[in-house]
Motif scaffolding. Sequence first.
Motif, PDB file in Angstrom:
ATOM      1  N   TRP A  29       0.863  -1.135  -0.066  1.00 58.78           N
ATOM      2  CA  TRP A  29      -0.024   0.105  -0.196  1.00 58.78           C
ATOM      3  C   TRP A  29       0.982   1.391   0.083  1.00 58.78           C
ATOM      4  CZ3 TRP A  29      -5.190  -0.026   3.319  1.00 58.78           C
ATOM      5  CH2 TRP A  29      -5.961  -0.975   2.741  1.00 58.78           C
ATOM      6  N   ASN A  30       1.829   1.257   0.514  1.00 61.53           N
ATOM      7  CA  ASN A  30       2.839   2.590   0.499  1.00 61.53           C
ATOM      8  C   ASN A  30       3.171   2.670  -1.063  1.00 61.53           C
ATOM      9  OD1 ASN A  30       4.630   1.538   3.621  1.00 61.53           O
ATOM     10  ND2 ASN A  30       3.273   2.967   3.358  1.00 61.53           N
TER      11      ASN A  30
ATOM     12  N   ALA B  47       1.750   1.599  -3.531  1.00 59.62           N
ATOM     13  CA  ALA B  47       0.771   2.006  -4.364  1.00 59.62           C
ATOM     14  C   ALA B  47       0.124   3.389  -4.001  1.00 59.62           C
ATOM     15  CB  ALA B  47      -0.544   1.100  -4.271  1.00 59.62           C
ATOM     16  N   LEU B  48       0.666   4.102  -3.261  1.00 56.23           N
ATOM     17  CA  LEU B  48       0.203   5.245  -2.403  1.00 56.23           C
ATOM     18  C   LEU B  48      -1.414   5.439  -1.932  1.00 56.23           C
ATOM     19  CD1 LEU B  48       1.991   7.800  -4.890  1.00 56.23           C
ATOM     20  CD2 LEU B  48       3.027   7.134  -2.858  1.00 56.23           C
ATOM     21  N   ARG B  49      -1.410   4.383  -1.243  1.00 55.48           N
ATOM     22  CA  ARG B  49      -2.868   4.230  -0.360  1.00 55.48           C
ATOM     23  C   ARG B  49      -2.698   4.487   0.935  1.00 55.48           C
ATOM     24  NH1 ARG B  49      -6.429   1.795  -3.563  1.00 55.48           N
ATOM     25  NH2 ARG B  49      -5.925   0.738  -5.560  1.00 55.48           N
TER      26      ARG B  49
ATOM     27  N   GLN C   5      -3.010   3.931   4.704  1.00 51.42           N
ATOM     28  CA  GLN C   5      -2.950   2.623   5.343  1.00 51.42           C
ATOM     29  C   GLN C   5      -3.561   2.689   6.679  1.00 51.42           C
ATOM     30  OE1 GLN C   5       0.596  -0.365   4.636  1.00 51.42           O
ATOM     31  NE2 GLN C   5       1.330   1.770   5.197  1.00 51.42           N
TER      32      GLN C   5
ATOM     33  N   MET D  58      -7.781   3.754   0.370  1.00 51.98           N
ATOM     34  CA  MET D  58      -7.941   4.818  -1.049  1.00 51.98           C
ATOM     35  C   MET D  58      -6.747   5.332  -1.301  1.00 51.98           C
ATOM     36  SD  MET D  58     -11.604   6.921   0.081  1.00 51.98           S
ATOM     37  CE  MET D  58     -11.315   8.057  -1.507  1.00 51.98           C
ATOM     38  N   LEU D  59      -6.483   5.704  -2.693  1.00 54.27           N
ATOM     39  CA  LEU D  59      -5.163   6.490  -3.262  1.00 54.27           C
ATOM     40  C   LEU D  59      -5.199   7.589  -2.296  1.00 54.27           C
ATOM     41  CD1 LEU D  59      -5.416   5.530  -6.743  1.00 54.27           C
ATOM     42  CD2 LEU D  59      -3.852   4.548  -5.190  1.00 54.27           C
ATOM     43  N   VAL D  60      -4.041   8.221  -2.244  1.00 51.62           N
ATOM     44  CA  VAL D  60      -3.834   9.422  -1.262  1.00 51.62           C
ATOM     45  C   VAL D  60      -4.369  10.718  -2.174  1.00 51.62           C
ATOM     46  CG1 VAL D  60      -1.931  10.913  -0.530  1.00 51.62           C
ATOM     47  CG2 VAL D  60      -1.692   8.627  -0.186  1.00 51.62           C
ATOM     48  N   ALA D  61      -4.090  10.391  -3.511  1.00 54.59           N
ATOM     49  CA  ALA D  61      -4.344  11.584  -4.289  1.00 54.59           C
ATOM     50  C   ALA D  61      -6.225  11.747  -4.087  1.00 54.59           C
ATOM     51  CB  ALA D  61      -4.022  11.270  -5.666  1.00 54.59           C
ATOM     52  N   GLU D  62      -6.773  10.766  -4.436  1.00 58.36           N
ATOM     53  CA  GLU D  62      -8.096  10.717  -4.069  1.00 58.36           C
ATOM     54  C   GLU D  62      -8.706  11.228  -2.920  1.00 58.36           C
ATOM     55  OE1 GLU D  62     -12.098   7.647  -4.660  1.00 58.36           O
ATOM     56  OE2 GLU D  62     -10.230   6.781  -4.880  1.00 58.36           O
TER      57      GLU D  62
END
Length: 197
Positions: free
Chosen positions: A13-14, A16-18, A20, A92-96
């Motif tokens: 997840w790190n 993929a920039l999700r 956690q 979720m993705l950090v950007a989202e």
Amino acid sequence: MLLALIRHGQTDWNLALRMQGRADIPLNATGRAQARAAASGIAALAPWNLVVSSTLGRARETAAILAAELGIELGGAYDELVEEEFGDAEGMLVAEVRHRWPVRDTIPNAEPAAEVGPRGLRGLERIRADHPGRSVLAVAHGTLIRRTLAEITGHDAADYPKLDNCSASLIEADASGWTVHTAGGVPLAELLGDAVA
């Protein structure tokens, strides 16, 4: 008492920039390699007596690897060191997340940001009480570490950079309280400049 707050190794997840948070995502192969590689640099900071961690698996496994590499005791796990609860944003993705909730404290079911630093500081005090006079590595999580450092210094957590996986933040306790020496390996005075004075 000398203590180093270590961010855990990388997870999928790190990568993929999700977000956690409290999701118990394990280390990936890179994260395990990071922990092994970080041991020599951490050893150069001080002679350490033991490693403790948050209760989440990624922190616990990082701590176990460090203990094995450094030949020191693997100590207990502390609830106070777990990552900030990101509520509905976890996974979720950090950007989202930034797009949906530009103000972080509006994320549904999330832990209030203002409670994280004080919780982390309570964890440090428990470690200090449990291991008086010992030099301790405490493996935790990026946001928890930044907010705890900010709680100690009185600065905003945003003043602290994103911490690399397996980076070390060196702090020390004496009769007057805790002092932050480095954040993610960067000296506090260099990081915050005039804001430290």
